[in-house]
Scaffold this active site. Sequence first.
Site, PDB file in Angstrom:
ATOM      1  N   TYR A   1     -13.532  -1.573   9.916  1.00  0.00           N
ATOM      2  CA  TYR A   1     -12.115  -1.179   9.926  1.00  0.00           C
ATOM      3  C   TYR A   1     -11.510  -1.426  11.320  1.00  0.00           C
ATOM      4  O   TYR A   1     -10.445  -2.022  11.452  1.00  0.00           O
ATOM      5  CB  TYR A   1     -12.032   0.303   9.550  1.00  0.00           C
ATOM      6  CG  TYR A   1     -10.667   0.939   9.642  1.00  0.00           C
ATOM      7  CD1 TYR A   1      -9.638   0.562   8.787  1.00  0.00           C
ATOM      8  CD2 TYR A   1     -10.415   1.963  10.564  1.00  0.00           C
ATOM      9  CE1 TYR A   1      -8.393   1.184   8.848  1.00  0.00           C
ATOM     10  CE2 TYR A   1      -9.184   2.590  10.621  1.00  0.00           C
ATOM     11  CZ  TYR A   1      -8.167   2.200   9.766  1.00  0.00           C
ATOM     12  OH  TYR A   1      -6.945   2.812   9.837  1.00  0.00           O
TER      13      TYR A   1
ATOM     14  N   GLY B   1      -0.213   5.332  -0.640  1.00  0.00           N
ATOM     15  CA  GLY B   1      -1.275   5.982   0.138  1.00  0.00           C
ATOM     16  C   GLY B   1      -0.744   7.232   0.822  1.00  0.00           C
ATOM     17  O   GLY B   1       0.410   7.628   0.623  1.00  0.00           O
ATOM     18  N   GLN B   2      -1.600   7.847   1.642  1.00  0.00           N
ATOM     19  CA  GLN B   2      -1.216   9.099   2.322  1.00  0.00           C
ATOM     20  C   GLN B   2       0.088   8.930   3.103  1.00  0.00           C
ATOM     21  O   GLN B   2       0.966   9.784   3.059  1.00  0.00           O
ATOM     22  CB  GLN B   2      -2.332   9.560   3.277  1.00  0.00           C
ATOM     23  CG  GLN B   2      -2.055  10.921   3.895  1.00  0.00           C
ATOM     24  CD  GLN B   2      -2.744  11.113   5.250  1.00  0.00           C
ATOM     25  OE1 GLN B   2      -3.593  10.319   5.654  1.00  0.00           O
ATOM     26  NE2 GLN B   2      -2.363  12.157   5.949  1.00  0.00           N
TER      27      GLN B   2
ATOM     28  N   ARG C   1      -1.145  -1.595  -5.980  1.00  0.00           N
ATOM     29  CA  ARG C   1      -1.983  -2.248  -6.986  1.00  0.00           C
ATOM     30  C   ARG C   1      -1.923  -1.590  -8.362  1.00  0.00           C
ATOM     31  O   ARG C   1      -2.256  -2.199  -9.351  1.00  0.00           O
ATOM     32  CB  ARG C   1      -3.438  -2.246  -6.517  1.00  0.00           C
ATOM     33  CG  ARG C   1      -3.703  -3.345  -5.513  1.00  0.00           C
ATOM     34  CD  ARG C   1      -5.160  -3.440  -5.224  1.00  0.00           C
ATOM     35  NE  ARG C   1      -5.688  -2.182  -4.700  1.00  0.00           N
ATOM     36  CZ  ARG C   1      -6.961  -1.970  -4.418  1.00  0.00           C
ATOM     37  NH1 ARG C   1      -7.833  -2.926  -4.635  1.00  0.00           N
ATOM     38  NH2 ARG C   1      -7.366  -0.827  -3.910  1.00  0.00           N
TER      39      ARG C   1
ATOM     40  N   LYS D   1      -8.579  -4.082  12.681  1.00  0.00           N
ATOM     41  CA  LYS D   1      -7.350  -3.699  13.400  1.00  0.00           C
ATOM     42  C   LYS D   1      -7.183  -4.550  14.673  1.00  0.00           C
ATOM     43  O   LYS D   1      -6.066  -4.915  15.034  1.00  0.00           O
ATOM     44  CB  LYS D   1      -7.350  -2.207  13.731  1.00  0.00           C
ATOM     45  CG  LYS D   1      -7.221  -1.289  12.504  1.00  0.00           C
ATOM     46  CD  LYS D   1      -5.962  -1.544  11.693  1.00  0.00           C
ATOM     47  CE  LYS D   1      -5.712  -0.479  10.621  1.00  0.00           C
ATOM     48  NZ  LYS D   1      -4.638  -0.829   9.681  1.00  0.00           N
TER      49      LYS D   1
ATOM     50  N   GLY E   1       0.839  -1.218   0.000  1.00  0.00           N
ATOM     51  CA  GLY E   1       0.000   0.000   0.000  1.00  0.00           C
ATOM     52  C   GLY E   1       0.859   1.247   0.000  1.00  0.00           C
ATOM     53  O   GLY E   1       0.574   2.216   0.711  1.00  0.00           O
TER      54      GLY E   1
HETATM   55  N1  LIG Z   1      -3.806   8.111   7.584  1.00  0.00           N
HETATM   56  C1  LIG Z   1      -4.243   7.974   8.831  1.00  0.00           C
HETATM   57  O1  LIG Z   1      -4.702   8.944   9.439  1.00  0.00           O
HETATM   58  C2  LIG Z   1      -4.146   6.643   9.524  1.00  0.00           C
HETATM   59  C3  LIG Z   1      -4.521   6.560  10.872  1.00  0.00           C
HETATM   60  C4  LIG Z   1      -4.449   5.330  11.521  1.00  0.00           C
HETATM   61  C5  LIG Z   1      -3.963   4.223  10.857  1.00  0.00           C
HETATM   62  N2  LIG Z   1      -3.617   4.328   9.531  1.00  0.00           N
HETATM   63  C6  LIG Z   1      -3.143   3.114   8.854  1.00  0.00           C
HETATM   64  O2  LIG Z   1      -1.962   3.370   8.120  1.00  0.00           O
HETATM   65  C7  LIG Z   1      -1.930   2.552   6.940  1.00  0.00           C
HETATM   66  C8  LIG Z   1      -1.732   3.417   5.721  1.00  0.00           C
HETATM   67  O3  LIG Z   1      -2.781   4.364   5.692  1.00  0.00           O
HETATM   68  P1  LIG Z   1      -2.892   5.528   4.610  1.00  0.00           P
HETATM   69  O4  LIG Z   1      -3.431   6.708   5.301  1.00  0.00           O
HETATM   70  O5  LIG Z   1      -1.661   5.623   3.807  1.00  0.00           O
HETATM   71  O6  LIG Z   1      -4.097   4.925   3.742  1.00  0.00           O
HETATM   72  P2  LIG Z   1      -4.466   5.194   2.223  1.00  0.00           P
HETATM   73  O7  LIG Z   1      -5.876   4.785   2.022  1.00  0.00           O
HETATM   74  O8  LIG Z   1      -4.041   6.554   1.809  1.00  0.00           O
HETATM   75  O9  LIG Z   1      -3.514   4.131   1.550  1.00  0.00           O
HETATM   76  C9  LIG Z   1      -3.747   2.761   1.648  1.00  0.00           C
HETATM   77  C10 LIG Z   1      -3.113   2.122   0.471  1.00  0.00           C
HETATM   78  O10 LIG Z   1      -3.460   0.749   0.451  1.00  0.00           O
HETATM   79  C11 LIG Z   1      -3.665   0.408  -0.893  1.00  0.00           C
HETATM   80  N3  LIG Z   1      -4.452  -0.806  -1.020  1.00  0.00           N
HETATM   81  C12 LIG Z   1      -5.774  -0.972  -0.813  1.00  0.00           C
HETATM   82  N4  LIG Z   1      -6.116  -2.242  -1.086  1.00  0.00           N
HETATM   83  C13 LIG Z   1      -5.002  -2.881  -1.477  1.00  0.00           C
HETATM   84  C14 LIG Z   1      -4.708  -4.203  -1.893  1.00  0.00           C
HETATM   85  N5  LIG Z   1      -5.669  -5.141  -1.993  1.00  0.00           N
HETATM   86  N6  LIG Z   1      -3.432  -4.522  -2.202  1.00  0.00           N
HETATM   87  C15 LIG Z   1      -2.459  -3.591  -2.132  1.00  0.00           C
HETATM   88  N7  LIG Z   1      -2.673  -2.316  -1.777  1.00  0.00           N
HETATM   89  C16 LIG Z   1      -3.928  -1.978  -1.455  1.00  0.00           C
HETATM   90  C17 LIG Z   1      -4.338   1.615  -1.509  1.00  0.00           C
HETATM   91  O11 LIG Z   1      -4.208   1.594  -2.922  1.00  0.00           O
HETATM   92  C18 LIG Z   1      -3.557   2.737  -0.864  1.00  0.00           C
HETATM   93  O12 LIG Z   1      -2.415   3.054  -1.627  1.00  0.00           O
HETATM   94  C19 LIG Z   1      -3.247   1.769   6.941  1.00  0.00           C
HETATM   95  O13 LIG Z   1      -3.032   0.502   7.499  1.00  0.00           O
HETATM   96  C20 LIG Z   1      -4.138   2.580   7.853  1.00  0.00           C
HETATM   97  O14 LIG Z   1      -5.109   1.770   8.469  1.00  0.00           O
HETATM   98  C21 LIG Z   1      -3.695   5.512   8.857  1.00  0.00           C
END
Ligand SMILES: NC(=O)c1ccc[n+]([C@@H]2O[C@H](COP(=O)([O-])OP(=O)(O)OC[C@H]3O[C@@H](n4cnc5c(N)ncnc54)[C@H](O)[C@@H]3O)[C@@H](O)[C@H]2O)c1
Length: 318
Positions: A143, A11-12, A35, A147, A8
């Site tokens: 979600y 992502g952010q 992906r 976790k 992933g």
């Molecule tokens: N951003 C936040 O505020 C926050 C807070 C708590 C926890 N998290 C955790 O941090 C992690 C990253 O979060 P983020 O903010 O970058 O999320 P995001 O949604 O921006 O990115 C998640 C990524 O996972 C990818 N993804 C989804 N399904 C997939 C699959 N089947 N195979 C491969 N990739 C896949 C998406 O394409 C995306 O790039 C996550 O586990 C999230 O739960 C984030």
Amino acid sequence: MKKYLVTGSYGQIGVALIPAMIKKYGRENVIATGRKKPIPLFKELDVIYRRLDVRDQFGLRSLIVENDIDIIIHNASVLSATGEKNPQLAHSINFEGFYNVLEASRELKIEQLFTPSSIAAFGPTTPLVNTPNTTIMEPTSIYGISKVYIELMGNYYNLKYGLNFRALRYPGVLSPEEPGGGTTDYAIWIFYEALKNMKYTCFLGADVRLPMMMMSDCLKSTFDLIEADDAKLKHRSYNVTGMSFTPEELANAIRKYLPDFTIDYEPDFRNAIALSWPQSLDDSAAREEWGWEPELPFDKMVPAMLDGVSQRLGISYK
Ligand SMILES: NC(=O)c1ccc[n+]([C@@H]2O[C@H](COP(=O)([O-])OP(=O)(O)OC[C@H]3O[C@@H](n4cnc5c(N)ncnc54)[C@H](O)[C@@H]3O)[C@@H](O)[C@H]2O)c1
């Protein structure tokens, strides 16, 4: 030098994490996966990027073996708001995807599996003020349930197979990058709308307090835990936090820089999710066991976000 695989990765969090990892560990030691096709930033940085859907256990195992991976950072997930719109998709990615990563880590003897958990792992029966590291965890979102599953399975694999599993319960993570469909996203979109339109309609109520941290602190906590001495760890999952505020407090702080900014409130389904989450976190276990300390407080976060988002938008606000 260890070799890292990140799921992933665009992502952010990934778009900040990957460049920071390359700086720290060297380009050739970081394999970013996702992906879709690589994003322009990754092309610019010449990131080693491979296609991987975490539900594809054969693809995952091939990448681990071919690249001789030591440490996996498993970021792929469906986030809270998107998960409530499609619980079946959240189940397949967050549960089955994680199980693939967990099993591959065991079978292929991965040295460490790190994954973010979330404040979403808590629920309405949790003490929501200064939430302890060990407490009741009965989340009500798919979600959040995923976790808890991740934390419990990681702990189980640690006890049963000696897998070096580590997790951080991130609060809302703040950065100028567009967020991925979570409940704390309002605290990013508010900066976009303030700079573009001088007004924002918030999907949470004015007084909904949530814990948050700046991306720089999120990355710091991640690197600190990954590199922590295993002998010092008494837990496998840790609370970490940087600050805690309500939409109204954030709007007031933005008005110090943009006096004409206005906010109104139209709470939707995300308000109920937010009300079931902690308002603040006790992160003393992380502080005591591996020296966690956040660096960026609320009053420094606001100008940092205004600078970052205005740069992305190409707007000057000073
Ligand atoms: N951003 C936040 O505020 C926050 C807070 C708590 C926890 N998290 C955790 O941090 C992690 C990253 O979060 P983020 O903010 O970058 O999320 P995001 O949604 O921006 O990115 C998640 C990524 O996972 C990818 N993804 C989804 N399904 C997939 C699959 N089947 N195979 C491969 N990739 C896949 C998406 O394409 C995306 O790039 C996550 O586990 C999230 O739960 C984030």
